[in-house]
Design a protein around this motif. Structure first.
Motif, PDB file in Angstrom:
ATOM      1  N   ALA A 342      14.811   0.439   7.606  1.00 22.35           N
ATOM      2  CA  ALA A 342      16.953  -0.321   7.139  1.00 22.35           C
ATOM      3  C   ALA A 342      17.326  -0.389   8.698  1.00 22.35           C
ATOM      4  O   ALA A 342      16.872   0.926   9.191  1.00 22.35           O
ATOM      5  N   HIS A 362      17.890  -6.315   9.706  1.00 24.47           N
ATOM      6  CA  HIS A 362      18.705  -6.243   8.807  1.00 24.47           C
ATOM      7  C   HIS A 362      20.093  -7.024   9.653  1.00 24.47           C
ATOM      8  O   HIS A 362      20.513  -5.251  10.240  1.00 24.47           O
ATOM      9  N   GLU A 369      22.702 -10.004   3.119  1.00 24.20           N
ATOM     10  CA  GLU A 369      23.055  -8.706   3.715  1.00 24.20           C
ATOM     11  C   GLU A 369      24.744  -9.014   3.102  1.00 24.20           C
ATOM     12  O   GLU A 369      25.783  -7.698   2.861  1.00 24.20           O
ATOM     13  N   ARG A 394      22.095  -1.731   8.108  1.00 22.43           N
ATOM     14  CA  ARG A 394      21.765  -0.776   6.990  1.00 22.43           C
ATOM     15  C   ARG A 394      21.457   0.052   8.166  1.00 22.43           C
ATOM     16  O   ARG A 394      20.727  -0.477   8.800  1.00 22.43           O
ATOM     17  N   SER A 415      23.819   0.223   4.013  1.00 25.65           N
ATOM     18  CA  SER A 415      22.661   0.508   3.534  1.00 25.65           C
ATOM     19  C   SER A 415      22.049   1.437   3.945  1.00 25.65           C
ATOM     20  O   SER A 415      21.252   1.546   4.465  1.00 25.65           O
TER      21      SER A 415
END
Length: 531
Positions: A342, A362, A369, A394, A415
């Protein structure tokens, strides 16, 4: 781009270790940054047959990265999926679980201690206390106004009566009206109009006609504002505006008295003058209000522009809310490599010298995304930042960006749900590298693999010595550039071979541990057992 030191901190925290299946070496360096916000795990035996390696790149503080390094290994083992052998599901559940923990009051206190921030045991009570202070200040101000003369009130609020001879009369009438009003009328910050009663009749004041002081003695215990003058005649108060006497206030006239032609003409003439003054006041007030409205609109537009860059960023400034961390975690069980990621730290495997990415960076501008960010009510600015803030999409923590109550945790703007990749290891896989973006922003995956492979062939004293050399290679000579090479740096090399290459101290620890696995030679001597 963060703040930088005048000279980089190049001291390194390094170590080596391993077991009969693998060996590792790591090193971490603060570099040009004013603080070190990275953390990591090197656990060759998470349980009987599983190893865990991870890197956490903190932002907004080191606390969330440190918390993950301390607790994530245990949280992974606690997951039901982990106990069932479903490592991929276990990693997903563990990332979301530790992210949710960061909102708990007890965890926030621990994060505050890790960050060196003052712990706020009162929570929202401080906000209430601040509001009480504001209320107290307002009460003091109102009490002060209640004891002020009308001249002082007019001076404070800038209320000017018409010029000329009417100024004195205006003040007299204001005094009369103020003296007669109940205290609560003044406390409310208004001098309300008394000119009309419910039945349409005019209210009566106790001011004597022609008296300069305008004082009166209302009846005790009575809620009525009417009173009788010293001469036995009732008087009519002047008309007042919402915030004090208006510019067109007229002198007091005794009620029920005959008026001569002179008084009528004088009154009509004065009324015309008053009307002209009132129109001038109205035009001035309107112009002033127009300017104020224009300024308010400009301020509102400026606020809107700022909110467009950082909408919803008015949350609490506390650890886990204004700070977070990336996380890349690798589990090795037998020949299975499972990597959860992440953020923009990265895991790369060398397959016969070829770089194989085991994680996906990410970034907010990536199609998948970006769609999630927009769906959650956010946006990505031109410089690739979520709402003008984070330049990754993330992370664990950063709960400023996770406040859409209509969406589950994994669908928020930022996230914590990791991507998972699985690889079956074989003899062609030499080693893997896990590092924060302080490395990957300077060198590509293939460049890092080439750098390490060249040095592994030379049989180095330890893997950590290679990492240290890599960190020095990535360090920028100064901070005049775009920030590349100026970040914190943490890197782990994991070699898929028994632990045989290490520093002298680590080698001694390994040999001590190996004493329990010895065999007797024919001559009675002991020899370390090696695979």
């Amino acid at each position: 781009m963060g703040a930088y030191l005048s000279q980089p901190s190049t001291s390194k925290s390094s170590s080596d270790g391993g077991n009969l299946s693998l060996s590792y070496g790591y090193s971490a360096m603060q570099g040009w940054r004013v603080s070190m916000e990275d953390a990591h795990n090197c656990i060759p035996e998470l349980d009987g047959d599983t190893a865990m390696f991870s890197v956490y790149d903190g932002h907004g503080g080191e606390e969330v990265a440190l918390y993950c390094a301390k607790y994530l290994p245990g949280i992974i083992k606690e997951q039901r999926a982990y106990k069932e052998g479903k490592l991929q599901k276990a990693l997903e559940d563990a990332f979301l679980a530790i992210d949710e923990k960061l909102t708990q009051e007890s965890v926030i206190k621990e994060l505050s201690q890790m960050a060196g921030r003052p712990i706020n045991d009162q929570g929202e009570k401080n906000k209430v206390a601040d509001e009480d202070d504001v209320d107290n200040e307002e009460a003091v101000l109102l009490h002060e106004e209640a004891t002020m003369t009308i001249e002082e009130l007019l001076t404070r609020y800038g209320q000017n009566c018409a010029k000329g001879s009417r100024n004195k009369t205006c003040l007299q009438n204001a005094k009369s009206d103020s003296a007669e009003k109940p205290k609560d009328a003044v406390l409310n910050g208004e001098l309300e109009s008394d000119s009309q009663c419910k039945n349409g009749e005019q209210k009566k004041t106790g001011a004597s006609s022609g008296a300069s002081s305008g004082t009166s003695s209302p009846e005790e215990g009575s809620g009525s504002s009417s009173s009788v003058t010293k001469s036995g005649e009732e008087a009519v108060p002047p008309s007042t505006g919402d915030a004090g006497p208006s510019c067109s206030s007229r002198p007091v006239q005794p009620q029920n008295t005959d008026k001569s032609k002179f008084f009528e003409d004088s009154e009509e003439s004065e009324a015309e003058e008053d009307e002209e003054d009132s129109e001038e006041c109205s035009e001035e007030d309107y112009s002033s209000e127009e300017e104020e409205d224009s300024e308010d609109v400009e301020d509102a537009e400026a606020e809107d522009e700022e909110e467009e860059v950082l909408p919803g960023m008015d949350g609490k400034e506390e650890p886990g809310s204004d700070s977070g961390t990336t996380a890349v975690v690798a589990l090795i069980r037998g020949k299975q490599l499972i990597v959860a990621n992440a953020g923009d730290s990265r895991c790369v495997v060398s397959e016969k010298g070829k770089a194989v990415d085991m994680s996906y960076d990410h970034k907010p501008e990536d199609e998948l995304e970006l769609a999630r960010i927009k769906n959650a009510g956010g946006k990505v600015t031109m410089d690739g930042r979520v709402n003008g803030g984070l330049n990754l999409s993330r992370a664990i923590g950063d709960h400023f960006y996770k406040r859409n109550r209509n969406l589950p945790a994994e669908e928020q703007m930022i996230s914590a749900l990791p991507d998972i990749k699985v690889l079956t290891l074989n003899e062609e896989h030499d080693f893997m590298v896990i590092a924060c973006d302080g490395i990957w922003n300077v060198m590509s995956s293939q460049e890092v693999v080439d750098f390490i492979q060249e040095r592994i062939k030379q049989e180095p004293a330890s893997l950590s010595s290679i990492v240290e050399e890599l960190l020095d290679q990535c360090l920028a000579p100064d901070t005049s550039g775009d920030g590349t090479g100026c970040d914190n740096m943490t890197c782990i090399i994991i070699r898929f071979q028994p632990f045989t290459h290490a520093s002298p101290e680590a080698s001694k620890r390994k040999l001590d541990d190996a004493e329990t696995a010895t065999e007797n030679c024919k001559d009675g001597s002991k020899k370390a057992k090696r695979d």
